[in-house]
Design a protein around this motif. Structure first.
Motif, PDB file in Angstrom:
ATOM      1  N   GLU A 169       3.867  -0.500  -0.969  1.00  0.00           N
ATOM      2  CA  GLU A 169       3.418   0.582  -0.091  1.00  0.00           C
ATOM      3  C   GLU A 169       2.827   0.018   1.208  1.00  0.00           C
ATOM      4  O   GLU A 169       3.054   0.558   2.296  1.00  0.00           O
ATOM      5  N   GLU A 170       2.066  -1.073   1.098  1.00  0.00           N
ATOM      6  CA  GLU A 170       1.503  -1.680   2.302  1.00  0.00           C
ATOM      7  C   GLU A 170       2.616  -2.244   3.191  1.00  0.00           C
ATOM      8  O   GLU A 170       2.614  -2.034   4.416  1.00  0.00           O
TER       9      GLU A 170
ATOM     10  N   TYR B 274      -3.443  -6.818   1.866  1.00  0.00           N
ATOM     11  CA  TYR B 274      -3.339  -6.758   0.402  1.00  0.00           C
ATOM     12  C   TYR B 274      -2.313  -7.775  -0.101  1.00  0.00           C
ATOM     13  O   TYR B 274      -2.529  -8.414  -1.132  1.00  0.00           O
TER      14      TYR B 274
ATOM     15  N   ARG C  86       3.669  -2.094  -6.825  1.00  0.00           N
ATOM     16  CA  ARG C  86       3.863  -0.851  -6.062  1.00  0.00           C
ATOM     17  C   ARG C  86       2.861  -0.755  -4.903  1.00  0.00           C
ATOM     18  O   ARG C  86       3.200  -0.315  -3.799  1.00  0.00           O
ATOM     19  N   LYS C  87       1.624  -1.167  -5.157  1.00  0.00           N
ATOM     20  CA  LYS C  87       0.604  -1.107  -4.110  1.00  0.00           C
ATOM     21  C   LYS C  87       0.965  -2.029  -2.944  1.00  0.00           C
ATOM     22  O   LYS C  87       0.814  -1.670  -1.770  1.00  0.00           O
TER      23      LYS C  87
ATOM     24  N   GLU D  91       1.910  -2.019 -11.282  1.00  0.00           N
ATOM     25  CA  GLU D  91       1.052  -1.192 -10.435  1.00  0.00           C
ATOM     26  C   GLU D  91       0.612  -1.948  -9.181  1.00  0.00           C
ATOM     27  O   GLU D  91       0.498  -1.358  -8.099  1.00  0.00           O
TER      28      GLU D  91
END
Length: 527
Positions: free
Chosen positions: A329-330, A351, A325-326, A322
């Motif tokens: 995305e960034e 991030y 994936r975050k 998880e």
């Protein structure tokens, strides 16, 4: 006049006697830092572990109720520091007496004392470090970033794309190949380069032999004075063998650079640039020796830290999909789908930066820190610190402090970011502890962090890091575990897959890089 001279001598002697008497009385009135009770002569020798000492000292802090502690082994005093503030107070602010290194007799016998990271504080250390910093200064970082970008795109990513199951080897060859290229400017093969193999073989042998306590000469240094012809002295034979391996690994590429310079075909590198800078030095032979020794340091530094950090990052992304994936995305939102990351986007990926900070905190690459040695006695907050004490900055305990980092064994990058902005009022592993303290802090940390960033951003952009499957097509669960190698904390071997991401033309992106004219492709060739 003679009488006056005698009187002056008498007064001086009385003053010195009073001074030393006062110092002895003060010393008796001071306490050593909290300690375990030990035995006569051997002290705490048999109470101290050979593995995972950083965890032992973290637990000892709770028993003794102090973040600065004292232990003693065979008369050698050790000061253990579990707190970043205390480490900074002593190793940064009082660096004049806390910047030396302990003597390691076997390491000196095999020639390891040429690595300036382990040299005692003195002129030779200063000269080597100065030469290193002249070439690898922060002003020159764009040059090293270009090299890191080149090796990431031409070595790491294609290798992970073609043979992902060999990712540990790819990471090591990527980091160490890049380090050798920076130092010597010689062509490096993408896989199994003989120069890399020679250095790796020599360093592995040196690390094994230099393990404290492996040879009696480390415990009883006087054994070094036994004549070489006396039989049954294994450390003498082993030290000759290892010294030859190190001399060959360092000497051969250095001579190639010198030959290339004579023929005016040498590429820019630390060695070629430094030799050119000092060619008119009256003590050129001495400077040449310092350059050769300083060159050997870069490989050791890269292989011992950046490789571990990258493996830890892959492990963290594997067990926390998880978070992976975050971060992806960034990266996608900033970099886009049809290109790969570069350094221009670094500041816009907070991030990812938080993840990299947490990687360095979660598994500190050098958990026990590199020992310092005091060159004078000192007093800190009422505690007496003897001259000749070995100072152990326990990086693991600092970055696993439960008060500062709740649930420290949990990988949680949100510690370092809030509402999309990096948190500043927290100990930053990229600045403190990870790369050492004071005058002995790593002078190449800015290069290591740049390499760490571009490799991780590129991997996230191009691949999904996924579990390997068993014979029944079920994901193989990986539990994060770390091995104490004596210097670094390595992730236990684990399996994973690097799958080109959906919507990403991995093959096309890599092919485009290989067909472009941006880079000098002679630096990375196949057999």
């Amino acid at each position: 006049m003679a009488f006056m001279g005698l009187r002056d001598v008498i007064v001086l002697c009385l003053c010195l006697t009073a001074h030393f008497a006062y110092r002895r009385s003060v010393r008796r009135s001071l306490l050593l830092p909290p300690s375990l009770s030990g035995w006569p002569i051997v002290g705490n020798t048999f109470q101290l572990p050979l593995k995972y000492a950083y965890m032992f000292y973290q637990d000892l802090e709770k028993k003794l109720g102090s973040k600065i502690m004292y232990v003693e082994a065979l008369g050698q005093p050790f000061i253990v520091i579990n707190d970043a503030r205390i480490a900074s107070e002593l190793l940064d602010k009082r660096s004049a007496i806390y910047s030396s290194r302990p003597r390691l007799p076997m390491f000196e016998l095999i020639g390891g004392n040429q690595f300036f990271v382990l040299l005692p504080y003195g002129d030779e250390w200063r000269n080597q470090r100065r030469m290193f910093q002249q070439h690898f200064s922060k002003r020159s970082l764009p040059r090293e970033q270009e090299k890191a970008l080149e090796f990431t795109r031409k070595a790491l990513l294609p290798n992970l794309y073609k043979t992902p199951q060999s990712f540990p080897e790819h990471i090591k060859e990527y980091v160490c190949g890049m380090a050798l290229s920076m130092v010597y400017g010689l062509p490096i093969k993408r896989n199994h380069d003989p120069l890399f193999a020679s250095f790796d073989d020599a360093f592995n042998a040196a690390l094994v032999m230099a393990t404290p306590g492996k040879y009696l000469v480390d415990i009883f240094p006087f054994l070094n004075y036994i004549p070489d012809w006396v039989p049954g002295i294994p450390f003498k034979r082993d030290s000759w063998w290892c010294r030859e391996k190190l001399a060959k690994a360092f000497g051969e590429p250095f001579k190639v650079v010198q030959k290339n310079m004579e023929e005016d075909v040498a590429s820019e590198s630390f060695v070629s640039t430094s030799l050119e800078r000092y060619k008119n030095d009256p003590d050129y032979e001495v400077s040449e020796s310092y350059i050769r020794k300083a060159a050997s340091q870069v490989y050791e530094g890269a292989s011992g830290t950046t490789v571990v950090a990258l493996k830890t990052f892959i492990l963290a992304m594997l067990v926390h999909p998880e978070l992976q994936r975050k971060a992806q995305e960034e990266v996608d939102s900033v970099v886009g789908q049809d290109r790969l990351p570069d350094f221009s986007q670094r500041s816009r990926l907070p991030y990812l930066t938080a993840i990299l900070k947490e990687v360095l905190r979660w598994n500190p690459t050098v958990p026990s820190g590199v020992p310092h040695m005091t060159t004078a006695e000192d007093v800190y907050e009422g505690y007496y610190i003897p001259r000749g004490s070995m100072i152990l900055p326990n990086t693991y305990a600092m970055l696993h402090d439960e008060e500062m980092f709740p649930n420290p064994k949990v990988f949680n990058p949100d510690r370092f970011i809030k509402d999309g902005v990096l948190v500043e009022d927290i100990l930053d592993p990229m600045v403190t502890a990870t790369f050492g303290f004071g005058r002995r802090a790593c002078p190449g940390s800015h290069i290591a962090l740049a390499t760490f960033y571009i490799a991780t951003a590129s991997i996230l952009s191009l691949f999904d890091i996924s579990p390997e499957l068993d014979e029944n097509n079920n994901p193989i669960e990986v539990k994060p575990e770390f091995i104490d190698t004596g210097l670094t904390s390595e992730p236990s071997p684990f399996q994973c897959k690097f799958i080109p991401r959906s919507g990403k033309d991995a093959g096309g992106l890599l092919a485009g890089i290989w067909m472009s004219n941006i880079f000098d492709f002679s630096l990375y060739t196949e057999y």
